[in-house]
Design an enzyme around this catalytic site. Structure first.
Site, PDB file in Angstrom:
ATOM      1  CE  LYS A  82      -3.951   2.198   2.513  1.00  0.00           C
ATOM      2  NZ  LYS A  82      -4.821   2.002   3.683  1.00  0.00           N
ATOM      3  CB  SER A 157      -8.263   3.807   2.495  1.00  0.00           C
ATOM      4  OG  SER A 157      -7.329   3.269   3.503  1.00  0.00           O
ATOM      5  CB  SER A 181      -8.805   0.929   5.438  1.00  0.00           C
ATOM      6  OG  SER A 181      -9.650   2.155   5.467  1.00  0.00           O
TER       7      SER A 181
END
Length: 499
Positions: A82, A157, A181
């Site tokens: 990420k 997210s 998330s």
């Protein structure tokens, strides 16, 4: 072995085949890089692919094996990272224009641990800007599609990480979880996502959104793969003042010996009701029945403060975001706009933030600044922190009665891209079931528990454990996973449409 076969292997299988010499790490990396090249234009899971760096890491693993050196449990296994963790050799944008192209001067602790374990980092994945969102539609670089249906969201997210797993672009990924998330994207993509106990994985080098809530964690397609990754990234870090100085829970052993026989499993009445999709509730009820069949005792729980969790979260998280994002001023690093010599530093900062921050980030900064302002601090932020204490107390009482708690991970399956773009409140409700654990700091996991009959899209089962009892997640998750695989005869993702 063909590329198609390689990309369908689990991380554990890849590591074993590399260690035995059946596959080389370079072959594995090339197979996944080829998959990214073939499908990511449609999925948009990656913001940056580090082809040369990944192949160099893979060659180093192969050279180690040729020298007869012992390889770690994930040596040579590719991973999608990420884009919220700092990396010296790749940009760290956090999905934002204000950090477009920024190359940090250091690696995050989590990244250093991955490199030390010889995990091959393929690149950085798409995300909601500064991790603010539940759909990965708030990225400055466009939305990511859900591989089950590219017109739908992959969660947020960390939608880029979950989509990379579901699209077979990587067998492992890293996400972060502030209000759900990691778990929410896992649920809507049919993958496994774990939010470890707060402080169990270092936050040093993880760009902060809400410091008392943010937590990095593992994402995978199987519970065992997530456990193997968990043990690599967890552990005390003196560079992180919130890091827990305690042994890492034995999650791999728990994942290899999954069982719920004799366990007390709690079901919270507040985790159902209005707003829950019928198919999600159906699959959850079936999961509870399955746990009972497997030997668990089901206990009904009442946690009244959970009804206030969403409101408390959307005061605490924006307040902390307002403070954390004050550092992005256009003066030290990242985007700078309007610096033509005629403007003051304050004007340059204002213009930079106007151009560099997206609508959702601006919304949360304004909410947080208002909640922290003189005259409103006690009424809003202070009251939210009191609710947070009540939520923790509800969890403490619950865990006196049960070993774990289960719930749906999300109230609905993946919704169409754009459907909630103009309705922030509807978007925030996606994290209804996940937020309480962030407020309390508990460990939680999402595992696939079937497809919703209305739309044939994945549903997630959330498992919640007490602080530093992360191994219970893997024990229960592995048992549920094995039972579902035995029932269907194949992993859930085999049902996903080809891209």
């Amino acid at each position: 072995m063909t590329d198609t076969h390689i990309i369908k292997l689990t991380a554990a299988e890849i590591a074993q085949k590399i260690a035995s010499g059946e596959l080389t790490a370079v072959e594995v990396a090339e197979a996944h890089l080829a998959r990214i090249a073939a499908v990511d234009e449609k999925v948009n899971a990656f913001l940056h692919v580090d082809r040369e760096g990944a192949l160099a890491q893979a060659r180093a693993v192969d050279e180690k094996r040729e020298r007869g050196e012992e390889l770690g449990p994930l040596a040579g296994v590719p991973l999608a990272l990420k884009d919220i963790f700092t990396t010296q050799d790749m940009p760290t944008t956090v999905g934002s224009k204000i950090l477009e192209g920024w190359r940090p001067p250091y690696d995050a602790t989590l990244v250093r641990k991955l490199r030390a374990a010889d995990v091959v980092i393929l690149g950085k994945t798409n995300m909601d800007e500064f991790a603010m969102g539940s759909s990965t539609e708030n990225s400055a670089y466009g939305p990511t599609g859900n591989p089950w249906d590219l017109s739908r969201i992959p969660g947020g997210s960390g939608g880029g990480s979950s989509a990379a797993l579901a699209a077979y672009e990587a067998p492992l990924a890293i996400g972060t979880d502030t209000g759900g998330s990691i778990r929410q994207p896992a649920a809507v993509t049919g993958t496994v996502g774990v939010k470890p106990t707060y402080g169990a994985v270092s936050r040093y080098g993880m760009v902060a959104f809400s410091s008392s809530l943010d937590q990095g964690g593992p994402c995978a397609r199987t519970v065992l793969d997530a456990a193997l990754l968990h043990e690599v990234i967890a552990g005390h870090d003196p560079m992180d003042s919130t890091s827990i100085d305690a042994p890492v829970p034995q999650v791999v052993e728990a994942a290899r010996n999954g069982s719920v026989e004799g366990m007390r499993v709690g079901v919270v009445k507040q985790f159902r009701g209005e707003g829950y999709q019928a198919g999600v509730v159906q699959r959850f009820d079936e999961s509870v029945a399955l746990l009972k069949e497997l030997g668990a005792q089901i206990v009904e729980l009442d946690c009244p403060s959970f009804d206030l969790a969403l409101s408390a979260y959307y005061l605490i998280a924006p307040s902390e975001c307002s403070s954390n994002l004050a550092r992005f001023d256009g003066l030290r690093y990242g985007l700078r706009t309007g610096d033509d010599g005629s403007r003051s530093a304050e004007e340059v900062t204002s213009l930079t933030r106007e151009a560099g921050f997206g609508a959702e980030v601006k919304r949360r900064i304004m909410l947080g600044t208002y909640a922290l302002s003189s005259g409103y601090y006690d009424a809003y932020y202070g009251s939210a922190q009191k609710v947070r204490t009540l939520i923790k107390q509800d969890f403490d009482r619950a865990f006196e009665q049960v070993d774990v708690i289960v719930s749906p991970t999300t109230p609905t399956t993946a919704f169409p891209i754009g459907e909630r773009a103009d309705d922030p409140m509807a978007m925030y409700l996606a994290d209804l079931c996940t937020i309480p654990t962030n407020l309390a700091g508990n460990a939680a996991m999402s595992v696939p528990c079937g497809l919703a009959p209305e739309d044939n899209l994945p549903v997630g089962l959330q498992i919640i454990a007490p602080v530093m009892k992360d191994e219970r997640l893997y024990q229960v998750g592995a048992a549920v996973e094995a039972a579902f695989v035995a029932r269907w005869g194949h992993p859930l993702l085999e049902e996903a449409p080809s891209l």
